[in-house]
Design a protein around this motif. Structure first.
Motif, short mmCIF file in Angstrom:
data_model
loop_
_atom_site.label_atom_id
_atom_site.label_comp_id
_atom_site.label_asym_id
_atom_site.label_seq_id
_atom_site.Cartn_x
_atom_site.Cartn_y
_atom_site.Cartn_z
N LYS A 28 0.84 -1.20 0.00
CA LYS A 28 0.00 0.00 0.00
C LYS A 28 0.87 1.25 0.00
O LYS A 28 0.55 2.23 -0.69
CB LYS A 28 -0.93 0.00 1.21
CG LYS A 28 -1.92 1.12 1.19
CD LYS A 28 -2.94 0.99 2.29
CE LYS A 28 -3.90 2.16 2.24
NZ LYS A 28 -4.86 2.11 3.33
N CYS A 29 1.98 1.23 0.74
CA CYS A 29 2.90 2.38 0.72
C CYS A 29 3.46 2.60 -0.68
O CYS A 29 3.60 3.75 -1.12
CB CYS A 29 4.03 2.16 1.72
SG CYS A 29 3.58 2.39 3.44
N GLU A 61 -3.28 9.20 3.77
CA GLU A 61 -2.24 8.46 3.06
C GLU A 61 -0.85 8.88 3.54
O GLU A 61 0.03 8.04 3.70
CB GLU A 61 -2.38 8.68 1.56
CG GLU A 61 -3.60 8.02 0.96
CD GLU A 61 -3.83 8.40 -0.48
OE1 GLU A 61 -4.35 7.56 -1.22
OE2 GLU A 61 -3.48 9.54 -0.87
N PHE A 62 -0.67 10.18 3.77
CA PHE A 62 0.60 10.66 4.30
C PHE A 62 0.88 10.05 5.67
O PHE A 62 2.00 9.61 5.95
CB PHE A 62 0.58 12.19 4.40
CG PHE A 62 1.80 12.76 5.06
CD1 PHE A 62 3.00 12.84 4.39
CD2 PHE A 62 1.73 13.21 6.38
CE1 PHE A 62 4.12 13.36 5.01
CE2 PHE A 62 2.84 13.73 7.00
CZ PHE A 62 4.04 13.81 6.31
N ASP A 63 -0.13 10.01 6.51
CA ASP A 63 0.01 9.42 7.85
C ASP A 63 0.35 7.94 7.74
O ASP A 63 1.18 7.42 8.49
CB ASP A 63 -1.27 9.64 8.65
CG ASP A 63 -1.10 9.25 10.10
OD1 ASP A 63 -0.07 9.60 10.70
OD2 ASP A 63 -2.02 8.59 10.64
N PHE A 64 -0.28 7.25 6.80
CA PHE A 64 0.01 5.84 6.58
C PHE A 64 1.47 5.64 6.16
O PHE A 64 2.13 4.70 6.62
CB PHE A 64 -0.94 5.25 5.53
CG PHE A 64 -0.88 3.77 5.43
CD1 PHE A 64 -1.60 2.97 6.29
CD2 PHE A 64 -0.10 3.16 4.46
CE1 PHE A 64 -1.54 1.59 6.21
CE2 PHE A 64 -0.03 1.78 4.37
CZ PHE A 64 -0.76 0.99 5.25
N GLU A 70 7.97 4.18 10.22
CA GLU A 70 8.28 3.79 11.60
C GLU A 70 8.37 2.27 11.73
O GLU A 70 9.26 1.75 12.42
CB GLU A 70 7.22 4.33 12.55
CG GLU A 70 7.25 5.82 12.74
CD GLU A 70 6.07 6.33 13.55
OE1 GLU A 70 5.30 5.50 14.07
OE2 GLU A 70 5.92 7.55 13.66
N ASP A 71 7.45 1.56 11.08
CA ASP A 71 7.47 0.09 11.14
C ASP A 71 8.74 -0.48 10.52
O ASP A 71 9.35 -1.41 11.05
CB ASP A 71 6.25 -0.51 10.45
CG ASP A 71 4.99 -0.38 11.28
OD1 ASP A 71 5.10 -0.06 12.48
OD2 ASP A 71 3.89 -0.60 10.73
N ARG A 72 9.15 0.09 9.38
CA ARG A 72 10.40 -0.37 8.75
C ARG A 72 11.60 -0.09 9.64
O ARG A 72 12.52 -0.90 9.74
CB ARG A 72 10.59 0.31 7.39
CG ARG A 72 9.81 -0.33 6.28
CD ARG A 72 10.24 0.18 4.92
NE ARG A 72 10.41 1.61 4.82
CZ ARG A 72 9.43 2.47 4.60
NH1 ARG A 72 8.20 2.06 4.45
NH2 ARG A 72 9.68 3.76 4.51
#
Length: 101
Positions: A28-29, A61-64, A70-72
């Motif tokens: 999705k990113c 979408e920007f927040d996602f 952060e997850d990466r």
């Protein structure tokens, strides 16, 4: 023994579900980044940093994208800990549970 088998099964299922979720979030990113690149191409914006700030996506979408980053980062830290200091990894997860993606 039954409880141990149940714990192992639950752990494997949670790891599989988490891995699948990380991968779908990554896809999705990539879709969101392609929207940014298309917007930048339409408005003749060049440069990687300029494309990231150009727009063409919603705030959600920007927040996602930010949460994906952060997850990466957390995943990179976790992999680094696995190879650099495997003896301290359980303590790090125990003392800092937010380090998990």
């Amino acid at each position: 023994i039954v409880q141990l088998a149940g714990y192992v099964k639950d752990s494997v299922v949670r790891m599989k579900d988490g891995t699948v979720e990380l991968y779908t979030n990554h896809q999705k990113c990539n879709e969101i980044r392609s929207k940014q690149q298309l917007y930048a191409k339409l408005h003749d914006i060049k440069g990687k940093a300029a494309i990231a700030k150009a727009g063409g996506i919603s705030y959600a979408e920007f927040d996602f994208l930010q949460r994906g980053k952060e997850d990466r980062s957390k995943l990179t830290q976790l992999v680094f800990m696995m190879f650099a200091a495997p003896n301290f990894l359980p303590y790090a997860i125990w003392l800092f549970p937010n380090m998990m993606p």
